[in-house]
Motif scaffolding. Structure first.
Motif, PDB file in Angstrom:
ATOM      1  N   PRO A  85      -2.227  -4.832  -3.767  1.00 14.29           N
ATOM      2  CA  PRO A  85      -1.513  -5.833  -3.247  1.00 14.29           C
ATOM      3  C   PRO A  85      -1.433  -5.793  -1.721  1.00 14.29           C
ATOM      4  CG  PRO A  85      -0.760  -6.251  -5.534  1.00 14.29           C
ATOM      5  CD  PRO A  85      -1.382  -4.959  -4.821  1.00 14.29           C
ATOM      6  N   LEU A  86      -0.996  -6.319  -0.628  1.00 14.90           N
ATOM      7  CA  LEU A  86      -0.284  -6.285   0.943  1.00 14.90           C
ATOM      8  C   LEU A  86       0.856  -6.004   0.577  1.00 14.90           C
ATOM      9  CD1 LEU A  86      -3.611  -8.999   2.826  1.00 14.90           C
ATOM     10  CD2 LEU A  86      -3.469  -5.957   1.909  1.00 14.90           C
ATOM     11  N   ALA A  87       1.190  -6.573  -0.950  1.00 16.91           N
ATOM     12  CA  ALA A  87       2.683  -6.414  -0.748  1.00 16.91           C
ATOM     13  C   ALA A  87       3.613  -6.798  -1.476  1.00 16.91           C
ATOM     14  CB  ALA A  87       3.160  -8.747   0.134  1.00 16.91           C
ATOM     15  N   GLY A 242       3.201 -12.708  11.235  1.00 16.24           N
ATOM     16  CA  GLY A 242       3.736 -10.734  10.847  1.00 16.24           C
ATOM     17  C   GLY A 242       4.004 -11.546   9.562  1.00 16.24           C
ATOM     18  N   LEU A 243       4.585  -9.227   9.825  1.00 15.57           N
ATOM     19  CA  LEU A 243       4.735  -8.844   8.484  1.00 15.57           C
ATOM     20  C   LEU A 243       6.234  -8.767   7.773  1.00 15.57           C
ATOM     21  CD1 LEU A 243       3.174  -5.616   8.668  1.00 15.57           C
ATOM     22  CD2 LEU A 243       2.071  -7.566   7.381  1.00 15.57           C
ATOM     23  N   ARG A 249       2.773  -1.833   4.651  1.00 16.11           N
ATOM     24  CA  ARG A 249       2.330  -2.013   6.168  1.00 16.11           C
ATOM     25  C   ARG A 249       0.887  -1.382   6.350  1.00 16.11           C
ATOM     26  NH1 ARG A 249       5.456  -3.974  10.080  1.00 16.11           N
ATOM     27  NH2 ARG A 249       7.678  -4.382   9.400  1.00 16.11           N
ATOM     28  N   SER A 250       0.658  -0.098   5.671  1.00 13.89           N
ATOM     29  CA  SER A 250      -0.074   1.128   5.729  1.00 13.89           C
ATOM     30  C   SER A 250      -1.670  -0.168   5.259  1.00 13.89           C
ATOM     31  CB  SER A 250      -0.780   2.245   5.231  1.00 13.89           C
ATOM     32  OG  SER A 250       0.038   1.488   3.402  1.00 13.89           O
ATOM     33  N   SER A 259       6.731  -7.902  12.806  1.00 11.78           N
ATOM     34  CA  SER A 259       7.367  -8.454  12.082  1.00 11.78           C
ATOM     35  C   SER A 259       7.852  -9.026  12.693  1.00 11.78           C
ATOM     36  CB  SER A 259       8.007  -7.181  11.594  1.00 11.78           C
ATOM     37  OG  SER A 259       8.598  -8.088  10.781  1.00 11.78           O
ATOM     38  N   LEU A 260       8.290 -10.885  12.017  1.00  9.65           N
ATOM     39  CA  LEU A 260       9.035 -11.638  12.831  1.00  9.65           C
ATOM     40  C   LEU A 260      10.278 -11.089  12.072  1.00  9.65           C
ATOM     41  CD1 LEU A 260       7.078 -14.907  12.898  1.00  9.65           C
ATOM     42  CD2 LEU A 260       7.345 -13.079  14.482  1.00  9.65           C
ATOM     43  N   PHE A 261      10.906 -10.540  11.035  1.00 10.48           N
ATOM     44  CA  PHE A 261      11.542 -10.056  10.416  1.00 10.48           C
ATOM     45  C   PHE A 261      12.635  -8.961  10.786  1.00 10.48           C
ATOM     46  CE2 PHE A 261       9.551 -12.692   7.545  1.00 10.48           C
ATOM     47  CZ  PHE A 261       9.824 -13.783   6.985  1.00 10.48           C
TER      48      PHE A 261
END
Length: 261
Positions: A85-87, A242-243, A249-250, A259-261
């Motif tokens: 997964p990406l997250a 964004g993230l 992130r990689s 990122s918006l956070f």
């Protein structure tokens, strides 16, 4: 047999193999279409149940043979969930099963989502020991996946042993990690070994629940549905929003913005 078709159907629906044999003999001369159909449905059900029982027995027998070949009896099965997964975190499940056969054990991807929770509950209730260990996204980014897998598998072994279970053999799904002298790697082990399958299901249910909680914390990314994998909607949300802190992130360098956070 002086019974209606619905009555016969009800008896056949609940008959075990021995009862079915008796019923089948008593119904051999009954030519009613509904009766013949009910007998055939019952036959197919019992054949499927017998095949499933044989599949489960072979999973337990296979891993016990692996352990016996190494002079051991106590088996710890390990499996990872969330490598791609990406997250969200990487999750590794570890399970030492008891003697009682647990119905439905299989590679978690082969188990219907609505069945996984119940099977995971049974594993947690009946296992001699179980654990789920996580590696967080920032640590995956820093150390890479191989080191993260080794860390999580090692933590799972340590957690089970800290619970007082002396492990003879450690079964891993997939390729060798060479993290423990007791290690035995089994390709597609989550479909061959009962304890690896149990670890797969326990880890899958735990990680899915965590991603559903993250969906409420970070709305708009669809984590409850995609579980952090790179679905079309998830990728669109990353480009737009964004993230988040739980993104790897990689894994996202080719399609991210700040990122918006």
């Amino acid at each position: 047999m002086d019974l209606t078709v619905p009555e016969i159907r009800a008896k056949l629906q609940h008959a075990d193999a021995a009862a079915f044999a008796v019923l089948e003999r008593s119904l051999v001369a009954d030519t009613r279409k509904g009766v013949r159909q009910a007998v055939e449905v019952a036959r197919r059900r019992l054949e499927a149940e017998a095949a499933e029982a044989e599949r489960l027995a072979s999973m337990y027998a296979f891993e016990r043979q692996l352990a016996a070949e190494r002079g051991g009896r106590v088996i710890l099965g390990l499996d990872e969930v969330g490598r791609g997964p990406l997250a969200g975190p990487l999750a590794v499940g570890g399970v030492v099963l008891g003697e009682e056969v647990i119905a439905g054990l299989n590679d978690s991807k082969q188990v219907r989502p609505e069945d996984r929770e119940a099977i995971a509950d049974t594993v947690r209730e009946r296992a001699r020991a179980w654990t789920v260990q996580y590696v967080e996204p920032a640590d995956i980014d820093r150390d890479g996946m191989t080191a993260s897998l080794r860390r999580a598998f090692g933590a799972a072994i340590a957690a089970v042993e800290a619970a007082g279970v002396a492990v003879d053999v450690v079964l891993l799904d997939g390729n060798p990690l060479r993290l423990d002298e007791r290690e035995v790697s089994v390709v597609k082990g989550d479909g061959k070994c009962a304890s690896i399958a149990a670890a797969s299901i326990v880890a899958k249910v735990a990680r899915d629940g965590l991603m559903e909680a993250y969906d409420a914390e970070y709305p708009g990314y669809g984590f409850a549905g995609n579980k952090g994998y790179g679905s079309e909607g998830h990728l669109a949300a990353i480009r737009e929003r964004g993230l988040t802190p739980i993104h790897r992130r990689s894994f996202c360098t080719s399609f991210t913005q700040e990122s918006l956070f």
